[in-house]
Scaffold this active site. Structure first.
Site, PDB file in Angstrom:
ATOM      1  NE  ARG A 152      -3.671  -2.315   2.275  1.00  0.00           N
ATOM      2  CZ  ARG A 152      -4.709  -2.565   3.066  1.00  0.00           C
ATOM      3  NH1 ARG A 152      -5.011  -1.700   4.027  1.00  0.00           N
ATOM      4  NH2 ARG A 152      -5.443  -3.626   2.897  1.00  0.00           N
ATOM      5  NE  ARG A 212      -1.846   5.456   8.816  1.00  0.00           N
ATOM      6  CZ  ARG A 212      -3.157   5.220   8.691  1.00  0.00           C
ATOM      7  NH1 ARG A 212      -3.627   4.773   7.551  1.00  0.00           N
ATOM      8  NH2 ARG A 212      -3.968   5.454   9.685  1.00  0.00           N
ATOM      9  CD  GLU A 237      -9.356  -0.017   9.834  1.00  0.00           C
ATOM     10  OE1 GLU A 237      -9.411   1.220   9.727  1.00  0.00           O
ATOM     11  OE2 GLU A 237      -9.382  -0.785   8.855  1.00  0.00           O
ATOM     12  CB  SER A 239     -11.733  -3.225   7.605  1.00  0.00           C
ATOM     13  OG  SER A 239     -12.704  -2.403   7.038  1.00  0.00           O
ATOM     14  NE  ARG A 244      -3.043  -0.607  10.921  1.00  0.00           N
ATOM     15  CZ  ARG A 244      -3.855   0.297  10.453  1.00  0.00           C
ATOM     16  NH1 ARG A 244      -5.156   0.175  10.685  1.00  0.00           N
ATOM     17  NH2 ARG A 244      -3.410   1.313   9.760  1.00  0.00           N
TER      18      ARG A 244
END
Length: 457
Positions: free
Chosen positions: A285, A300, A372, A375, A414
């Site tokens: 990403r 992140r 988070e 998801s 994460r």
RNA sequence: GCCGCGGUGGCCUAGCCUGGUAGGGCGCCGGCCUGCUAAGCCGGUGGGGGUAUCCCCGCGCGGGUUCAAAUCCCGCCCGCGGCGCCA
């Protein structure tokens, strides 16, 4: 019934406008789409009539006498010029129409809360007993009691070290500086215990899901543009996707993309549904829209590993399945003993493919925030329309777009940050959740019960 | 990467050389027949537009030649076989 969005566009555009409005987008988008759809259909009829006339002439040529033949060919040629012009106009309209249709976001489900920002997301349940540092008690209340939840928690006097410092300073098991030098920011080297932990987490998720009937899949890590655009919207594409230089290939941002593309252009007999897949892959990403958020550590990053749940479902069962996917992810997180809340994401934060989305957010004791980790979305027929994936019901010869759903099972980095903060002892030792034990056991060098601070091995 | 062969409706297949509305089989859906099932018979079974009966597009994808392309030509993709290279 065709694609639900096109159906609404023609039968009830106000409903669609309302949905677009709830997302905080310009409802004029819908009006332009309606207009173009109408004028496209008008032009299409015109072109078809012209083509029909040409076909009639053309067919008669084979049977005509040589005399007539010359005349007919001249006529056909003349008509061809008219057709060409009309076809050019049609093509322009068609492209414009398609471009607009593909811009339309999914219809927002009625159970999605209103609102445009993170603040408007609505927690639906809490689990676990978070450890809350004394200085965070106020903000903890703001994240729980605001919605009327009374969450049992333990107030602690020592402030846990943040995941980024844990990683590099306390444990000495990561190096983001060197990674930054050789690859750029948001990259990392992990070492030893954290590598085993990363792998154990993935195995844990695969094991759990495969026991529940998910088929495990190792998908392509790169896709053609056509395939990847079937699974995501332009905004995500631009913010997240890496392109391979000189080739029509893009690095996946999640296994969701290749799993959605697995049935591209196909028809699925309804007896085969639901198809439940557990994909394991690296995720790449760009994080172009992230600015300076979470710049430190591995929360992140540009690259991580993930086990992803993906389901192809009949429309009438997809909402039930969404709840199941969330439940699966909750089971995994409970196994890791991480306190969390499930959040119903508001309309403005959904992202174009999803009709409804839940996030699972884990309490991060050093940050004093729920963040988070998971998801889960029901994309209904938004992806399947783009990828042309239908299911076939033999009874009544129904041929309709399937529903697709996706949900994180475990995102490695994460989850590691959550473990580093939640299972941290005052002396910096990190206790490894017991469920991971069996996945660490086969490796002699892997830690089994705790990860110790540097110098305390 | 090179050479050869191939890609036709959900599946199998004919048609391609020699251009003129895509045929057959299986499966499936609906109907008739039947006490029920099977067999048999009839219709349907890709996308789109209009709906009264219809029309357009569609033979891996994209171009080209032609009044007309599954068919001829060019490029690409995918599959199979062989050669080369390679962990």
């Amino acid at each position: 019934m065709p694609w639900s969005i096109l159906d609404l566009l023609r039968r009830d555009p106000e409903k669609l406008r309302d949905s677009v409005r709830r997302r905080g987008l310009d409802p004029g988008l819908v009006d332009r789409a309606v207009e173009l759809d109408v004028s496209w259909r008008k032009k299409l009829r015109e072109v078809e009539q012209l083509r029909h006339r040409h076909n009639v002439i053309s067919r008669s040529i084979g049977k005509a006498s040589p005399e007539e033949r010359r005349k007919l060919i001249a006529q056909a040629k003349e008509l061809l010029k008219v057709i060409e012009e009309a076809e050019r106009e049609l093509k322009t309209l068609e492209e414009e129409r398609e471009r607009l249709l593909l811009k339309l976001p999914n219809t927002v489900h009625e159970t999605v809360p209103d609102g445009l920002t993170e603040e408007d997301n609505v927690p639906v349940r809490f689990w676990g007993k978070p450890r809350v540092w004394r200085g965070h008690v106020e903000q903890f209340r703001a994240q729980t009691e605001k919605w009327g939840f009374k969450v049992e928690h333990e107030v602690i006097d020592w402030r846990p070290v943040g995941h980024a410092d844990m990683l590099e300073q306390v444990l000495g098991l990561g190096n983001t500086l060197k990674a930054g030098e050789v690859a750029g920011s948001r990259f990392y080297y992990l070492f030893d215990d954290l590598v085993w932990l990363d792998i154990a987490l993935l195995m844990y998720a695969l094991d759990h899901l495969s026991r529940k009937g998910f088929r495990v899949v190792l998908p392509p890590y790169m896709l053609r543009r056509k395939a990847i655009m079937g699974a995501l919207d332009m905004e995500t594409f631009e913010d997240a996707i890496y392109k391979v230089e000189g080739e029509d290939l893009y690095l996946i941002a999640t296994a969701e993309h290749p799993l959605a593309a697995l049935y591209m252009g196909e028809e699925i007999p309804e007896e085969e549904l639901p198809i439940m897949l557990a994909g394991i892959s690296p995720c790449f990403r760009k994080e172009a829209g992230a600015g300076n958020r979470d710049l430190k550590g591995i929360f992140r990053v540009h690259q991580f590993h993930k086990v992803e749940q993906f389901v192809y479902a009949k429309p009438e069962e997809s909402w039930e399945i969404l709840e199941k996917l969330v439940a699966n992810a909750e089971e995994l997180i409970r196994g890791l003993e991480l306190p969390y809340r499930v959040v119903n994401i508001c309309a403005g934060e959904l992202g174009a493919p999803a009709a409804k989305k839940y996030d699972i957010e884990v309490w991060m004791p050093a940050q004093g925030r729920y963040r988070e980790l998971v998801s889960a979305s029901n994309c209904t027929d938004w992806q399947s329309y783009r990828l042309r994936i239908r299911y076939v019901r033999r009874k009544g010869m129904v041929r309709d777009y399937v529903h697709t759903l996706n949900a994180t099972a475990i995102a490695s980095t994460r989850t590691i940050t959550a473990i580093l903060e939640n299972h941290q002892e005052p002396d910096g030792t990190v206790v490894i959740p017991k469920v991971l034990r069996k996945y660490l056991e086969p490796f002699e060098a892997a830690p089994k019960e705790v990860i110790r601070p540097a110098g305390k091995h």
